[in-house]
Design an enzyme around this catalytic site. Structure first.
Site, PDB file in Angstrom:
ATOM      1  N   ARG A 196      21.152 -59.850  54.293  1.00 22.61           N
ATOM      2  CA  ARG A 196      21.751 -58.699  54.993  1.00 22.61           C
ATOM      3  C   ARG A 196      23.134 -59.111  55.487  1.00 22.61           C
ATOM      4  NH1 ARG A 196      19.491 -54.766  58.601  1.00 22.61           N
ATOM      5  NH2 ARG A 196      21.091 -53.168  58.841  1.00 22.61           N
ATOM      6  N   LYS A 235      10.452 -50.364  57.402  1.00 22.22           N
ATOM      7  CA  LYS A 235      10.289 -51.056  56.125  1.00 22.22           C
ATOM      8  C   LYS A 235       8.837 -50.900  55.691  1.00 22.22           C
ATOM      9  CE  LYS A 235      10.580 -55.420  58.672  1.00 22.22           C
ATOM     10  NZ  LYS A 235      11.347 -56.645  58.831  1.00 22.22           N
ATOM     11  N   GLU A 265      15.015 -46.009  50.116  1.00 23.72           N
ATOM     12  CA  GLU A 265      15.741 -46.989  49.293  1.00 23.72           C
ATOM     13  C   GLU A 265      14.790 -48.125  48.970  1.00 23.72           C
ATOM     14  OE1 GLU A 265      18.740 -47.355  52.668  1.00 23.72           O
ATOM     15  OE2 GLU A 265      19.923 -48.015  50.957  1.00 23.72           O
ATOM     16  N   LYS A 289      13.629 -51.902  49.229  1.00 26.19           N
ATOM     17  CA  LYS A 289      13.837 -52.958  50.214  1.00 26.19           C
ATOM     18  C   LYS A 289      14.249 -54.219  49.467  1.00 26.19           C
ATOM     19  CE  LYS A 289      12.191 -55.579  54.078  1.00 26.19           C
ATOM     20  NZ  LYS A 289      13.256 -56.488  53.678  1.00 26.19           N
ATOM     21  N   GLU A 301      23.414 -55.448  51.578  1.00 22.50           N
ATOM     22  CA  GLU A 301      22.595 -56.610  51.233  1.00 22.50           C
ATOM     23  C   GLU A 301      23.260 -57.339  50.067  1.00 22.50           C
ATOM     24  OE1 GLU A 301      19.369 -56.503  52.808  1.00 22.50           O
ATOM     25  OE2 GLU A 301      18.469 -58.294  51.933  1.00 22.50           O
TER      26      GLU A 301
END
Ligand SMILES: [Zn+2]
Ligand SMILES: [Zn+2]
Lengths: 533, 332
Positions: free
Chosen positions: A236, A404, A229, A231, A279
């Site tokens: 969050r 990440k 996905e 970032k 998010e």
């Protein structure tokens, strides 16, 4: 309080986490539940209600010590911690006479402070300061000034509690998430061996956090085993829908209710008993707006029509951790995402704009993903997230399943122009720096940074700053423009609130460029080009 | 800026007395250098002719090998040009001195580094009345107040015992000249156990023993066989040894640092020691103020450290105070 001050000293003295957990576990097992509850409260960074203004404390410190207020200020700016400064300025009896418990101190002595007048507070504080030995007085001051900051994270507190109770850390972490009230009953519930989750309807789940990918992406194995996905660079958050009402929690475990009415309204269309991890972003035409747009929304408790129109927000949903009222964190990510997609597919028009699935990226192989990652910046994202499809939803930062994979940061060469003493670990050294770039013949400040130098460099720079101060503005000193530093940062946005017209995000010092003179530093025009305007 | 009546002035070489044509603790080579004590920021190489105290001479010899040194007893007066000069105990380390300069009945005293706390390894500070007092200011903020040495010794012993109980070595970092010997002498009041020494301390501890200072028995770490277990032992080492490969032989060691800087928690945490022990060979704030007043000086020139708060504070007390920018360090 004596026992708690001893615990504080032990936590402060040791650098090993195992020793800290051990010390806390011993404490929790020994003291009454009422004290343990307050200890959990303050050690996990929860604060007491504001008891006294810092200015009033300083005035009282001057009175108690007999030093002029400016000297108290000077001392404070050297030490960097008001609670400690006051303790160091005053004599203290060597012997402990204080046998009041932590809960008695907090509930009966401290809690009434705000309701007294200044004279009443003064009488009490001066008496307490003269009676308490150093360790207790320091902790008392810490409680009054807010944060304890003793190098203990919620994770370590949870480990200690789990050890005392013989429970799984994930269970204790969950019980401690959200609004936790420090009462004896609440403390006993934390340690309840029954293993039942008496989940409060308001309570979110502890967040699962990704770790930075530090090795080659190919070492992760088969591309097909992973979800990729973007970032996203937002907030969050967890969206809970229970008993017909929506609740929005930030990762910092703060309630965000009321700030993002678009998302709450859309949540009305979700079924009951779901918890979505995602998010929050400011969003327009299928793309994120700069973080500064979102920032304007965070501060607004009841945003008006203009701010709703200027910076509409979206919740990009990553994960589903509760479904039909059941905790589904142990099922696979693949399964959870499938259920999440189903729920989102049933959202009516309008609601489906405010809550969307964070899209899975195609990219057949790692190379294709690497190319997508290169384009992160143009898309306003920080890079990629890689999540193992078979992974459960874990608690905290556990390496292995979620990574990440950020893009390399931007860099710029800038001149040191202001310095300020640090706090805590770096008190009494100049460690907070402001950096400038050229705008014609003038240096305009563009970034503040306080990390990235070695202790040796910090010491060297500190001595240089003291010897080359031009002017002092309170705690801030302007210094001769002389040293150039290479800074890294994550993003740059146009900003009307900054004199330079740009705002850089997460600046940090990469290296001290002793090879460069200030004429080699970058210009504002170069920065603006990066900002795309 | 200094005035002629201060009797001392700053030159690029350091603090200079025009009437006597000599420098005090110069940081660049000169012809005549009077050295207050053997610490590195005061005793620097390269000058032609050195003067120091008789009792401190062996230590200066360690620092400045091969130099030409003349010595004075404490209190002995000697003429340098127009100036009458004598050296007086500063209580800082063995042989440390204040420099008294008298010209035409006006007196300036340069304190060098000093402290007022008792120290079994050196002569106590002597208050020398003067018109101009050049005082050090390493710890010139009221947060710096030293605890009684007995309490610190008890803390060190308790830490040593706790390390022994846990089966780990206790490595105590401290400056090799002065602090190490003072700790060894103070600890001797509480125990008679042997202490292990880093190589950089051996010669200096030896000089102190030769000069009659009673200290705990010591052995060099290097005398121990490879792979020896130091569990429960106390080891003294200079701060530069922290984080070096030398430390690898001490498995799971608990580390401490003995310094006035350890008074502040942030310093302790920043340096990453497990324990900080507040022991200083410099004057704390109350001692600075008391000493400045006791000299009777109307003109005070703070230097060597943090003068930012001390100068305005002395002015509020009605003294004529001005900072003096020198090149001395902040080691303790
Ligand atoms: Zn010294
Ligand atoms: Zn010195």
């Amino acid at each position: 309080m004596r026992r708690f001050a001893e615990l504080y000293a032990e936590l402060d003295a040791s650098t090993a986490t195992s020793a800290k957990v051990e010390a806390m576990a011993t404490y929790f097992a020994q003291v009454p539940a009422a004290d343990a509850a307050w200890a959990v409260h303050v050690l996990t960074g929860r604060k007491l209600k504001r008891l006294i203004r810092s200015g009033e404390l300083r005035t009282l410190a001057a009175r108690a010590s007999g030093y002029p207020e400016w000297l108290v200020e000077e001392s404070y700016s050297h030490v960097g911690d008001l609670a400690e400064t006051i303790d160091l300025l005053l004599d203290a009896p060597l012997e402990a006479r204080d046998e009041l418990s932590l809960s008695t101190w907090i509930e009966q002595r401290l809690a009434p402070l705000p309701s007294l007048d200044e004279a009443g507070r003064a009488v009490r504080l001066l008496a307490w300061w003269s009676e308490l030995p150093h360790a207790q007085r320091f902790v008392l001051n810490k409680l009054m000034t807010g944060s304890l900051r003793v190098g203990v994270s919620q994770r370590l507190v949870v480990q200690a509690l789990a050890r005392v109770a013989g429970l799984d850390t994930a269970l204790v972490a969950h019980r401690l998430t959200g609004d936790w009230t420090p009462t004896p009953a609440a403390f006993r519930a934390l340690l309840d061996p029954a293993g039942q989750l008496a989940v409060d309807v308001d309570q979110p789940y502890p967040f699962f956090l990704a770790s930075p990918l530090e090795h080659a992406v190919e070492t992760l194995g088969e591309r097909a085993d992973w979800l990729a996905e973007w970032k996203w660079d937002g907030i969050r958050a967890q969206l809970l829908k229970r008993d017909g009402a929506a609740r929005l929690w930030s990762r910092g475990e703060e309630r965000l209710d009321g700030r993002f009415p678009e998302i709450e309204a859309a949540a009305a269309a979700l079924p009951d008993g779901v918890a979505i991890d995602g998010e929050i972003l400011a969003w327009r035409d299928g793309a994120p707006l700069p973080f500064t747009a979102l920032q304007k929304r965070i501060g607004r408790l009841k945003p008006g029509a203009k701010s709703l129109a200027d910076a509409p927000v979206v919740l990009l949903a990553y994960d589903l951790v509760e479904d039909a009222g059941i905790d589904i964190r142990t099922s696979s990510l693949q399964e959870r995402r499938a259920r999440l997609a189903q729920h989102l597919a049933t959202l009516p028009a309008g609601a489906d704009a405010a809550i969307q699935l964070s899209p899975a990226l195609d990219g057949d192989d790692w190379q294709a993903l690497a190319r997508l990652r290169e384009a992160s910046r143009e898309r306003g994202v920080e890079g990629l997230m890689l999540k193992r499809l078979a992974s459960p939803y874990q608690v905290g930062r556990k390496r292995g399943d979620w990574w990440k994979w950020k893009v390399e940061p931007y860099t710029l060469d800038a001149v040191l122009i202001y310095a300020q003493a640090g706090h805590g670990r770096r008190a009494n050294l100049f460690t907070d720096y402001t950096f400038a770039v050229w705008d014609g013949d003038a240096l305009v400040p563009v970034a503040k940074a306080y990390s990235g130098l070695t202790d040796e460099e910090i010491g060297r720079l500190d001595r240089w700053i003291r010897a080359h101060t031009l002017e002092r503005f309170g705690p801030v000193r302007s210094v001769e423009p002389h040293h150039v530093f290479e800074l890294a940062f994550e993003a740059i946005n146009a900003s009307s609130r900054h004199k330079s017209g740009v705002a850089v995000r997460f600046p940090r010092i990469l290296r001290w460029r002793t090879d460069l003179s200030i004429r080699d530093a970058d210009s504002l025009d170069q920065l603006k080009t990066l900002a795309g305007g | 800026m200094t005035r002629p009546s201060d009797l001392v002035a700053l030159t690029p070489e350091g603090l200079y007395c025009p009437a006597g044509d000599f420098h005090i603790d110069p940081w660049r080579p000169t012809s005549t250098a009077i050295i207050t004590h053997a610490h590195g920021d005061h005793a620097r190489t390269g000058s032609q002719h050195y003067w120091g105290t008789k009792v401190g001479a062996p230590l200066l010899g360690e620092r400045l090998p091969g130099m030409t040194l003349d010595t004075l007893d404490y209190g002995e007066v000697r003429r340098f040009g127009e100036a009458r000069v004598s050296l007086h105990p500063a209580g800082h380390i063995l042989g440390s001195a204040q420099v008294r300069i008298e010209v035409d009945g006006r007196v300036c005293v340069v304190s060098g580094d000093y402290k007022r706390d008792p120290d079994p390894t050196c002569a106590p500070f002597e208050v020398v009345p003067c018109d101009v007092f050049v005082t050090e200011a390493t710890f010139a903020l009221p947060v710096y107040r030293w605890p009684p040495m007995e309490a610190v010794v008890a803390d060190v012993i308790a830490w040593w015992d706790a390390c022994a109980a846990r089966g780990v070595p206790a490595v105590l970092f401290c400056y090799a000249l002065g602090k190490a010997q003072r700790l060894l002498a103070e600890l001797a009041r509480a125990t008679d156990r042997t202490v292990h020494l880093h190589g950089a301390m051996l010669a200096l501890v030896e000089r102190y023993r030769e000069l009659g200072v009673a200290m705990l028995p010591t052995v060099p770490v290097s005398d121990s066989a490879r792979g020896r277990d130091f569990a429960g032992e106390l080891i003294l080492a200079p701060p530069s040894a922290a984080g070096s490969t030398w430390m690898r032989r001490f498995n799971n060691a608990s580390t401490g640092f003995a310094s006035g800087w350890m008074r502040i928690r942030g310093n302790r945490r920043r340096r990453g020691y497990d324990r900080g022990f507040v022991v200083s060979d410099h004057a704390d704030w109350p001692s600075l103020i008391e000493t400045i007043r006791a000299t009777g000086a109307q003109r005070v020139l703070p230097t060597h450290g943090n003068t930012d708060a001390l100068v305005p504070y002395l002015r509020e007390l009605g003294l004529d105070a001005e900072p003096l920018r020198t090149d001395f360090g902040s080691e303790d």
